[in-house]
Write a protein that holds these residues in place. Structure first.
Motif, PDB file in Angstrom:
ATOM      1  N   ARG A 131       0.842  -1.183   0.000  1.00  7.62           N
ATOM      2  CA  ARG A 131       0.000   0.000   0.000  1.00  7.62           C
ATOM      3  C   ARG A 131       0.883   1.241   0.000  1.00  7.62           C
ATOM      4  O   ARG A 131       1.879   1.295   0.723  1.00  7.62           O
ATOM      5  CB  ARG A 131      -0.875  -0.015   1.258  1.00  7.62           C
TER       6      ARG A 131
ATOM      7  N   GLU B  34      -1.766  -1.003  -3.945  1.00  7.66           N
ATOM      8  CA  GLU B  34      -2.902  -0.128  -3.662  1.00  7.66           C
ATOM      9  C   GLU B  34      -2.359   1.278  -3.447  1.00  7.66           C
ATOM     10  O   GLU B  34      -1.505   1.499  -2.587  1.00  7.66           O
ATOM     11  CB  GLU B  34      -3.607  -0.642  -2.396  1.00  7.66           C
TER      12      GLU B  34
ATOM     13  N   SER C  60      -8.170   6.592  -5.013  1.00 13.13           N
ATOM     14  CA  SER C  60      -7.468   5.336  -4.766  1.00 13.13           C
ATOM     15  C   SER C  60      -7.491   4.493  -6.028  1.00 13.13           C
ATOM     16  O   SER C  60      -8.356   4.676  -6.885  1.00 13.13           O
ATOM     17  CB  SER C  60      -8.134   4.572  -3.621  1.00 13.13           C
TER      18      SER C  60
ATOM     19  N   GLU D 276      -6.260   0.296  -7.431  1.00 13.47           N
ATOM     20  CA  GLU D 276      -5.654  -0.996  -7.161  1.00 13.47           C
ATOM     21  C   GLU D 276      -5.011  -1.483  -8.448  1.00 13.47           C
ATOM     22  O   GLU D 276      -5.684  -1.594  -9.468  1.00 13.47           O
ATOM     23  CB  GLU D 276      -6.742  -1.979  -6.718  1.00 13.47           C
TER      24      GLU D 276
END
Ligand code: C2O
Ligand code: CU
Ligand code: CU
Length: 528
Positions: free
Chosen positions: A377, A447, A490, A492
């Motif tokens: 992350r 992420e 965000s 992914e």
């Protein structure tokens, strides 16, 4: 059959007038032509500066090509040459074309008065040849990279990457195109491919010019925080550009080489275009669009059908949202209305028409589940050095002028620039630190989180697919193979690590908003 084109040109004119740009000269030109002579077939129908294309150079196995970083002269605005720097003495360096399966060398020769280096953005080569933030070439020195090419055909680019001064160097002209072609890809080879005729490289940038045509750049507090946004759009280094195109299907290779501007692209007459490729190569199938965003560092290849006549490539304002806790501030773009990047003047030619293939690349299906894959992350943060509202109030001016970097009349003393703290996972870039260690050949889920504002996240030495964005499905233009993606909130990513990098020359991942990159929103990783 006159009706549609009449309607089209009136609409174009209206738009141009409403927008008040490039279009500016168009009505006057049309009137003048009417008075003096009937339209000749080859006469340009759109006023502006003819677009030129970088010189295309094919690199072959065994070649060593000298890429010389040196001072140059260039006219961004017609008849206003100014001093710049560039590769091979040109503002937009040569376009280097690499063939899959070969391994030519490129020798960077530094004829500047400061250290430089060069990074092959999107090319999968070993860390020691990647030209990232590690290492630089002293003035008078050189550095040779071996570019062993094993990846699908794609539009890539190269640019200087010295930590702390990438924004200025790219602004000054240290950037160029890098193309990968794959002789065994029949679909890629069937696409329009005549350089400067039906295969047009369009490097998109923005600048703010002084009256002599010199680009202005200043690292103000606002620029350090939000990135530089120029008021004038340039394509291949040319403002108010006009490209001649044949009246058939044309491929446009779009490259966002601006420091911070996300181009908000559409065609002036709203016609549909077909997206066929993104950063790392062809999509599975063409996607019909009337709008797409292209963030700094990203590329896209689109097909536009000019059988129905010319139009223009436009960009809308790039206002951006800055969130700080519950407070959301909109930072207006210096560009208040849509602007022309380049106008297309369509003329008939005798060459055969291309058709759009129904399928393009055999992209692997995305995994149904990512359970079991290693996850990492990355949180990209911008903590203002000064309260943005206070800075605006203090400056007593509109924010758009602030972020344009243009000198503005100030009735009060300006605040000294205060750099924001830009970090990834709380840390500022340290070239001596290894942040992540990845296994060679691994596939991982990365992420990326952007709490304050959108960041174009870029990974060296690896390509990825976007699994999801902002909790939903990826945007249409983020469904292919990529190396850079604009992370609004965000994202992914499914990242494949197929190139090696050791501790001496690790890869980096960073925000491609160049002031953020320079400020330290960057981390390192090894692949072994
Ligand atoms: Cu366009 Cu680190 O690169
Ligand atoms: Cu911001
Ligand atoms: Cu950023």
């Amino acid at each position: 059959m006159n009706e549609p084109s009449t309607r089209l040109s009136r609409r174009t004119l209206l738009l141009a007038t409403a927008i008040g740009l490039g279009g500016l000269a168009a009505p006057a030109f049309a009137a003048k032509r009417k008075k003096h002579e009937p339209a000749r077939k080859a006469a340009p129908t759109v006023a502006g500066t003819p677009l030129t294309y970088p010189k295309l150079i094919d690199l072959r196995d065994g070649d060593t090509f000298d890429l010389v970083a040196e001072p140059a002269t260039h006219a961004f605005l017609k008849d206003k040459p100014v001093a710049v720097i560039g590769y091979g003495g040109t503002y937009m360096g040569p376009a280097l074309r690499l063939r899959r399966g070969t391994a030519p060398k490129v020798r960077l020769v530094n004829r500047l008065d400061r250290p430089t280096n060069v990074h092959w953005h999107g090319l999968l080569v070993e860390g020691r040849f990647d030209g990232g933030s590690h290492g630089g070439v002293a003035p008078g020195g050189d550095w040779t990279a071996r570019l062993a090419v094993d990846q699908p055909a794609a539009t890539l680019w190269y640019h200087a990457h010295v930590h702390g001064r990438t924004a200025e160097d790219v602004h000054d002209g240290l950037a160029g195109l890098l193309l990968v072609e794959d002789p065994n890809d029949a679909v890629a080879r069937a696409l329009p491919a005549t350089w400067g005729v039906d295969d047009l490289p369009l490097v998109l940038q923005d600048r703010t010019f002084d009256p002599d045509g010199r680009p202005l750049y200043e690292k103000t507090t606002a620029v350090l925080e939000h990135g530089f946004h120029g008021a004038t759009m340039i394509v291949n280094g040319i403002a108010d550009a006009v490209a001649r195109v044949p009246q058939r299907l044309v491929r446009l290779r779009l490259v966002n080489a601006s420091g911070s501007r996300t181009f908000r692209l559409f065609l002036e007459d709203q016609r549909t275009f077909r997206l066929i490729a993104t950063d790392a190569g062809l999509l599975g199938a063409p996607v019909d669009l009337t709008y797409m965003a292209l963030a700094p560092g990203e590329r896209a290849e689109i097909l536009v059908d000019f059988a129905e006549g010319g139009t223009a490539l436009m960009t809308g304002p790039d206002d951006h949202e800055h969130r700080s806790g519950a407070r959301i501030m909109t930072v207006p773009d210096v560009l208040a209305a849509p602007a022309r990047l380049v106008a297309f003047d369509a003329v008939a030619d005798a060459a055969p028409h291309h058709t759009v293939p129904a399928t393009l690349a055999a992209l692997p299906a995305l995994p149904r589940t990512t359970a079991g894959l290693k996850r990492r992350r990355f949180e990209l943060r911008v903590e203002p050095g000064v309260d943005p509202h206070a800075a605006m109030v203090h400056a007593g001016m509109d924010h758009a002028a602030m972020i344009s970097g243009a000198p503005v009349a100030r009735s009060i003393a300006p605040l000294a620039p205060v750099a924001p703290r830009v970090t990834i996972n709380g840390q500022v870039f340290d070239p001596g630190r290894i942040d992540e260690k990845v296994d060679f050949g691994a596939v991982e889920v990365w992420e990326i989180v952007s709490p304050e504002m959108a960041h174009p996240f870029h990974v060296h030495g690896a390509h990825f697919r976007v699994l999801g964005e902002d909790g939903g499905r990826p945007k249409a233009w983020n469904t292919g193979a990529k190396d850079t993606v604009l992370v609004e909130n965000s994202a992914e990513l499914l990242v494949t690590f197929a190139s090696r990098a050791d501790q001496a020359a690790p890869f980096v991942y960073h925000c491609h908003l160049l002031e953020h990159e320079d400020g330290g929103m960057m981390g390192t990783f090894t692949v072994a």
